[in-house]
Design an enzyme around this catalytic site. Structure first.
Site, mmCIF file in Angstrom:
data_model
loop_
_atom_site.group_PDB
_atom_site.id
_atom_site.type_symbol
_atom_site.label_atom_id
_atom_site.label_comp_id
_atom_site.label_asym_id
_atom_site.label_seq_id
_atom_site.Cartn_x
_atom_site.Cartn_y
_atom_site.Cartn_z
ATOM 1 N N SER A 103 0.821 -1.217 0.000
ATOM 2 C CA SER A 103 0.000 0.000 0.000
ATOM 3 C C SER A 103 0.853 1.264 0.000
ATOM 4 O O SER A 103 1.911 1.313 0.628
ATOM 5 C CB SER A 103 -0.899 0.002 1.241
ATOM 6 O OG SER A 103 -1.500 1.273 1.420
ATOM 7 N N TYR A 127 -2.741 5.539 -4.687
ATOM 8 C CA TYR A 127 -3.868 6.449 -4.805
ATOM 9 C C TYR A 127 -3.350 7.685 -5.525
ATOM 10 O O TYR A 127 -2.259 8.161 -5.227
ATOM 11 C CB TYR A 127 -4.347 6.864 -3.413
ATOM 12 C CG TYR A 127 -4.999 5.756 -2.608
ATOM 13 C CD1 TYR A 127 -6.247 5.253 -2.971
ATOM 14 C CD2 TYR A 127 -4.390 5.240 -1.465
ATOM 15 C CE1 TYR A 127 -6.864 4.264 -2.224
ATOM 16 C CE2 TYR A 127 -5.004 4.254 -0.710
ATOM 17 C CZ TYR A 127 -6.242 3.770 -1.090
ATOM 18 O OH TYR A 127 -6.844 2.798 -0.336
ATOM 19 N N THR A 153 -5.920 2.136 -7.182
ATOM 20 C CA THR A 153 -7.190 1.953 -6.472
ATOM 21 C C THR A 153 -8.121 3.103 -6.819
ATOM 22 O O THR A 153 -7.770 4.279 -6.653
ATOM 23 C CB THR A 153 -6.946 1.872 -4.957
ATOM 24 O OG1 THR A 153 -6.101 0.741 -4.710
ATOM 25 C CG2 THR A 153 -8.252 1.698 -4.193
ATOM 26 N N LYS A 224 -8.029 -1.402 -9.403
ATOM 27 C CA LYS A 224 -8.648 -2.073 -8.256
ATOM 28 C C LYS A 224 -9.866 -1.308 -7.761
ATOM 29 O O LYS A 224 -9.782 -0.098 -7.512
ATOM 30 C CB LYS A 224 -7.629 -2.173 -7.109
ATOM 31 C CG LYS A 224 -8.182 -2.720 -5.802
ATOM 32 C CD LYS A 224 -7.079 -2.945 -4.768
ATOM 33 C CE LYS A 224 -7.586 -3.585 -3.498
ATOM 34 N NZ LYS A 224 -8.168 -2.636 -2.550
ATOM 35 N N HIS A 248 -13.491 -2.936 -1.658
ATOM 36 C CA HIS A 248 -12.561 -2.461 -0.628
ATOM 37 C C HIS A 248 -12.838 -3.154 0.712
ATOM 38 O O HIS A 248 -12.685 -2.562 1.783
ATOM 39 C CB HIS A 248 -12.693 -0.933 -0.481
ATOM 40 C CG HIS A 248 -11.400 -0.210 -0.218
ATOM 41 N ND1 HIS A 248 -10.697 0.451 -1.187
ATOM 42 C CD2 HIS A 248 -10.675 -0.039 0.927
ATOM 43 C CE1 HIS A 248 -9.621 1.017 -0.659
ATOM 44 N NE2 HIS A 248 -9.572 0.711 0.625
#
Ligand code: FMN
Length: 350
Positions: A103, A127, A153, A224, A248
């Site tokens: 992440s 992100y 994402t 995603k 999520h």
């Protein structure tokens, strides 16, 4: 896998704020509950009289070889589970022979995580920030550090309403930061994650941004957070190399469809063109098998691996993944399939 005992063991060693951050979802947590329930509702139609003396679940995905098509889902702030955080997760994943998706919101830099698990395969989840220069810099760093794909994402235009986070006043303890972004998510009241996200993430994403990322790095781009066939088509038309069907983990739009229920339509729309992955509520090898039978190329596992990390560090992570592999092999034998390529929708009782 006895994921309830695992969760209980993790809860013993985590702070209440951290435990509820991981376990929780948005609003009434309808989708959290639906995700696990939906896999349990799927019924199989096993074969017999097929030779299953040797069963193989080795897989290749976007150039990565894996012991089985089960990846570690991107999850933020893993030092809340264990001192070694993402580094231990990466070593556990490497030992089990699978891909870890790291992440953006990790509590170690993406370079330090890569250095901690030489020989492992890492993908970088990110992100898009309003500050495009920052995003650009992050994906370039990931490429330079040897990450083999980027996972964009797309289901966080704003952070959802997460009651447990707000109640427990979520922020990182002293000495811990989101290392890539140099923030500790401090907040005056409510959730520090919500405050950071809503200020920093770009709510203006469109399919054009997929092309933008592909112009920056020479890596496969995985999108995603798709639940609809039409959006999957828009993403792949824009250049996505794979899509992940995901809500999520029930942490964004509450009341959204369970990922198991969303999967077939997405597979039908784009499955012939790109790999379709799925996550949300997958708790054991039987769930993995059902996902593959419904057309997924691979799955990602989230919360159970957070619990495994908290309860057992690197060994816990490797052990959990190995147990899932054993369960998948057993499900394959019990359904009369010797190889992943033989798993198809005829194994689903409709
Ligand atoms: C504690 C936690 C943190 C997460 N952080 C991220 C993140 O930083 N980026 C992301 O794309 N998804 C994130 N997710 C979502 C997971 O990648 C995944 O979609 C979800 O957890 C799958 O559902 P499961 O937990 O039921 O397996 C997070 C999930 C959890 C539980």
């Amino acid at each position: 896998v006895d994921h309830e005992s695992l969760e209980a063991a993790a809860r013993e060693v985590m702070s209440p704020a951290a435990y509820h951050y991981v376990a929780g979802g948005s609003d009434d947590e309808i989708t959290v509950a639906e995700n696990t329930a939906a896999w349990r509702r799927v019924r199989l139609l096993p074969h017999v009289l097929n030779d299953v003396s040797t069963v193989s679940h080795a897989a290749t995905l976007l150039g990565a070889d894996m012991t089985a098509p089960v990846l570690v889902a991107p999850m933020a702030t893993q030092r809340l589970a264990h001192d070694e955080g993402e580094k231990a997760m990466a070593r556990g994943a490497a030992r089990a022979g699978t891909v870890m998706v790291v992440s953006t919101m990790a509590t170690a830099t993406l370079e330090d995580i890569a250095a901690a698990a030489p020989g492992g395969t890492l993908w970088f989840q990110f992100y898009v920030h309003r500050d495009r220069g920052l995003s650009e810099d992050l994906v370039r760093r990931a490429e330079a550090a040897g990450y083999e794909a980027v996972v964009l994402t797309v289901d966080v235009p704003v952070l959802s309403n997460r009651r447990r986070e707000a109640e427990h006043h979520f922020q990182l303890p002293d000495g811990m930061t989101v290392a890539n972004l140099d923030t500790s998510l401090e907040s005056v009241e409510g959730s520090g994650l919500a405050e950071y996200t809503n200020a920093a993430f770009d709510p203006g994403l469109t399919p054009d941004d997929i092309g933008w990322i592909k112009s920056i790095v020479d890596l496969p781009v995985v999108v995603k957070g798709v639940l609809r066939a039409d959006d999957a088509v828009r993403a792949t038309d824009a250049g996505a190399d794979a899509v992940i069907v995901s809500n999520h983990g029930g942490r964004q739009m509450d009341g959204a469809i369970a990922s198991a229920d969303a999967l077939p339509a997405v597979v039908e729309a784009v499955g012939g063109n790109v790999p379709v992955l799925v996550d949300g509520g997958i708790r054991g090898g039987n769930d993995v098998f059902k996902a593959l039978a419904l057309g997924a190329s691979a799955v990602l596992v989230g919360r159970p691996l957070y619990w495994a990390l908290a309860a057992g560090g690197e060994d816990g992570v490797a052990g959990y993944l190995e147990e899932i592999h054993t369960e998948l092999a057993r499900a394959m034998a019990l359904c009369g399939v010797a190889d992943l390529s033989e798993i198809d929708s005829s194994l689903i009782a409709s």
